[in-house]
Design an enzyme around this catalytic site. Sequence first.
Site, short mmCIF file in Angstrom:
data_model
loop_
_atom_site.label_atom_id
_atom_site.label_comp_id
_atom_site.label_asym_id
_atom_site.label_seq_id
_atom_site.Cartn_x
_atom_site.Cartn_y
_atom_site.Cartn_z
CG ASP A 149 -1.82 1.20 1.27
OD1 ASP A 149 -2.99 1.04 0.87
OD2 ASP A 149 -1.37 2.30 1.66
CE1 TYR A 161 0.88 7.92 2.33
CE2 TYR A 161 1.36 5.65 1.76
CZ TYR A 161 0.55 6.58 2.36
OH TYR A 161 -0.59 6.15 3.00
CE LYS A 209 -3.58 4.89 0.75
NZ LYS A 209 -2.15 4.60 0.91
CG HIS A 225 -4.26 10.04 0.25
ND1 HIS A 225 -2.93 9.95 -0.07
CD2 HIS A 225 -4.35 9.62 1.53
CE1 HIS A 225 -2.26 9.50 0.97
NE2 HIS A 225 -3.10 9.29 1.95
#
Length: 282
Positions: free
Chosen positions: A49, A54, A79, A112
Site C-alpha cells: 500500500d 508518499y 492513492k 486519498h
Amino acid sequence: MTSSSTVPVVALNNGVEIPQVGLGVFQVPEDQTQQVVEAGLECGYRHIDTAAAYYNEAGVGAAIRASGLPREELFVTTKLRNADQGRDKARTAFERSREQLGLEVLDLYLIHWPMPGKDLYVETWEVFQELQAEGAVRAIGVSNFLPEHLNRLLADTDVVPAVNQIELHPTFQQPATVEATKSAGIAVEAYSPLGQGKDLNADAVSRAAGAHAVTPAQVVLRWQLQNGTIVIPKSTHRERLTANLDLFGFELTEAEMSAITALDSAERIGGNPAAMEWSQAR
Ligand code: A2P
C-alpha cells in the site's frame, strides 16, 4: 517464515480479492523504500500500500521488478494526491502513478482524502469510474471518507467504492464511520493499524500478548483481523515484518477482543477528514 498462502483474502464488492494483511509504506523514506518492500516481499507480503503523496511509488515499483514475482501474485494500492483532484488532473496523476510503479494495471486506486472544502471528490470519483471501466485499475475506493462523504458518493455516482481506508486502531476506532462503511458493502481497511506503535503498551494488549505468547503488535493486528478489517502495518525491520504476518496461529477470546475494543477514545493521530485541506504537494 510465514508463507503468503496463510494470509486470508477479503472479497471486495466487485469480486476482486485483496490479501487481508498488506505492507504499508507511509513515512518510509524514498531512498529506503525499495529495500523495505523487497524485504517485505521476501517475508511473504503480497499486498503493498503506497500513495502518490508518499513520494515512494518508484521504490515500490523497483522492488516489485527486482522480486521477479509474477504480477498476478501481487496486490498493489496507490492513492490520488489531494492536489490532483478534479477531472483533468486526476487522469494525469493516475498516469504518473502507473509510470512510477511501472505497472500497466493497478489493483486498487483510492481518493486519498475527501477534501470537502474543495468539493471535487464527486467529479474525481467519475474519473475513477472511467479508469475502472477501461481496465486500468481492478478496484476503486476512498480513504478518510466520513459517513457524509460516503453518502454523497452513494447518492450522486454509480459505482460503490470497494474500500474505505481509514485511521483505525484500538485507541481510535471511529465506530460511526466503520458502521456506515460496512453497511454500504464497502470493506474497511485500517491505516496506522498499530496506532503507529502507541497502542502497543495498553494493559489489555499486554495481557493478551502474555496469554498467547505473542507480541503486542501481533495482538493488535489479530484484533483487527478478527473484526474483519484489512490491515497495512508498516515496519522497516525484517523481524517485525515477519512477525506482523504471523497472525494465524492463535485466536483472541471474546473477553480479550472486548477489553481491546474498550480502549477506544476520540484521540486521532492523523488529520481530521472534515477539515483537512492539505494539498500534499511538495
Ligand atoms: P518500525 O518501522 O521501526 O518497525 P502503524 O503501522 O500503525 O503505522 O505502526 C508503525 C509503527 O509501529 C512504526 O513506528 C513501526 O516501527 C512500529 N512497528 C511496526 N511493527 C512493529 C512490531 N511488530 N513491534 C513493535 N513496533 C512495531
